[in-house]
Design an enzyme around this catalytic site. Structure first.
Site, short mmCIF file in Angstrom:
data_model
loop_
_atom_site.label_atom_id
_atom_site.label_comp_id
_atom_site.label_asym_id
_atom_site.label_seq_id
_atom_site.Cartn_x
_atom_site.Cartn_y
_atom_site.Cartn_z
N SER A 151 3.21 16.92 19.73
CA SER A 151 3.12 17.62 21.01
C SER A 151 3.96 16.89 21.83
CB SER A 151 1.81 17.22 21.80
OG SER A 151 1.46 18.03 22.97
N PRO A 152 4.80 17.61 23.17
CA PRO A 152 5.72 17.05 23.95
C PRO A 152 5.05 15.73 24.64
CG PRO A 152 4.98 18.99 24.81
CD PRO A 152 4.38 19.18 23.38
N CYS B 12 6.33 12.74 27.32
CA CYS B 12 7.43 12.06 27.90
C CYS B 12 7.61 10.86 27.83
CB CYS B 12 7.18 12.29 29.60
SG CYS B 12 7.12 14.08 30.17
N ALA C 37 8.70 17.08 28.13
CA ALA C 37 9.00 18.06 29.27
C ALA C 37 10.46 17.70 29.71
CB ALA C 37 7.91 18.05 30.30
N TYR D 63 2.29 21.32 36.97
CA TYR D 63 3.77 21.44 37.48
C TYR D 63 3.97 22.83 38.00
CZ TYR D 63 3.73 17.05 34.71
OH TYR D 63 3.69 15.95 34.54
N ARG E 283 3.30 26.94 27.31
CA ARG E 283 2.11 26.13 27.49
C ARG E 283 1.39 26.33 28.62
NH1 ARG E 283 1.23 19.81 26.34
NH2 ARG E 283 0.81 20.38 24.25
N ARG F 247 -1.25 11.39 20.61
CA ARG F 247 -1.30 10.01 20.51
C ARG F 247 -1.45 9.47 18.92
NH1 ARG F 247 -4.21 11.90 24.98
NH2 ARG F 247 -4.19 10.42 26.83
#
Length: 356
Positions: free
Chosen positions: A22-23, A25, A57, A181, A229, A323
């Site tokens: 998963s993306p 940051c 992102a 966002y 997403r 994670r």
């Protein structure tokens, strides 16, 4: 053969398995340019058996970054560094996508380990933020409402960023329409109080997201997959709902999206969420069934057996994890080993593959 370690194809790309990164940051860029940290961080997952690695992102314009330390792809310098990272991943047998993002009213914030919280002042490297309406996120500065010209600049920013991403060699382009966002801010009635063609009905609130999906699809051409997403729920009364997410998923597919990457939340602070393993999987299942569009599930998925169950239950077509990849960058190889799946291992790691 497990479902988790069976291939999955979209357009010209075939992913070697369905356990994806998963993306996440890293808050480690300089002026939007990825650094050595990003090269090592992302390439290690390819060696670790990931079927797809989604880069964090990434701001399509400078003011679209979540923080001053976020990556960007609005310049050729950024594109060229990203191209080196893509090459590193490909060299290790992996595939990599990029999440194209605009943080809207949640931009210009301090990174997680900064001493401060909230909006970074302009004097300290921050910038004014924009949103659908002049409604601030709790604890952040009030944004400026986008006018017609501002909306056009957002669409152009996504198109230009997509073009650079294609030139950098990315395998997937993902439009970030979640986590509070900008595109999610338009989708949610809790942050969108507009009375023009971008506010009110769901069709109007989804208009900007769908415009962005269409321009990204146009740039991607027929070969590259485009993902979206979505936050399937705001976890709050009067917010964006799973039923609306399923409808938006259908519209996104019609606009050229190949898969909906299903998450949740982000539009409000302090909402009550019942965190538990796989807590968002039902949302992916709902969009997959009622939206008639492929989905990826994400959210506290931490073992190969759990990921296999998500797929075998029919809830999703692929699984993103975050994670667990940070805890173990070779999560893919470990999960395959635990499930007894025969997958290619880097020759340098063959000794760990032996079962005797």
């Amino acid at each position: 053969m497990t479902l988790l370690f069976s291939p999955l194809s979209f357009r010209s790309r075939t992913f070697r398995n369905r356990l994806w990164v998963s993306p996440m940051c890293m808050y480690s860029a300089v002026d939007g340019v990825p650094q050595r940290w990003h090269r090592t961080h992302l390439a290690q997952f390819a060696s670790g058996g990931a079927g797809l690695i989604m880069a964090e992102a990434t701001g399509v314009v400078p003011e679209g970054r979540i923080s001053p330390r976020d990556t960007g792809i609005w310049s050729d310098e950024q594109r060229d560094v990203w191209a080196e990272i893509v090459s590193d991943v490909h060299e290790r047998g992996g595939m990599i996508g990029i999440q194209l993002a605009h943080a809207g009213r949640m931009a210009s914030t301090w990174w997680p380990w900064a001493a401060q919280r909230g909006t970074v002042p302009v004097a300290e490297g921050g910038w004014p933020t924009v949103a659908p309406s002049v409604i601030a996120f709790e604890g952040y500065a009030a944004p400026e409402a986008l006018d017609a010209g501002g909306i056009e600049r957002v669409v152009t920013g996504f198109a230009d960023a997509a073009r650079r991403a294609v030139d950098a060699g990315f395998d997937v382009l993902e439009v970030h329409g979640a986590h509070g966002y900008l595109l999610h801010e338009f989708l949610s009635p809790l942050s969108n109080a507009r009375d023009d063609e971008y506010g009110g009905s769901l069709q109007n609130r989804a208009r900007l997201l769908l415009r962005v999906v269409r321009v990204v699809r146009e740039v991607a051409g027929e070969d590259l997959p485009v993902f979206v997403r979505l936050s399937a729920t705001d976890w709050a009364e009067g917010g964006f709902t799973p039923e609306e997410a399923a409808q938006v998923g259908r519209w996104a597919a019609d606009a050229g999206a190949d898969l909906v990457d299903v998450s949740s939340g982000g539009i409000l602070a302090g909402v009550k969420v019942e965190y538990r393993p796989g807590f968002q999987v039902p949302f992916a299942a709902s969009i997959r069934s009622s939206g008639r569009v492929p989905t990826a599930a994400v959210g506290l998925i931490s073992s190969g057996a759990q990921a296999e169950e998500v797929l075998s239950s029919g809830a999703a077509d692929a699984v993103f994890a975050a994670r667990e990849w940070l805890r173990d960058p070779h999560f893919g190889l470990r999960a395959a080993h635990e499930l007894g799946a025969e997958v290619p291992w880097p020759p340098q790691y063959q000794r760990a593959h032996w079962r005797d």
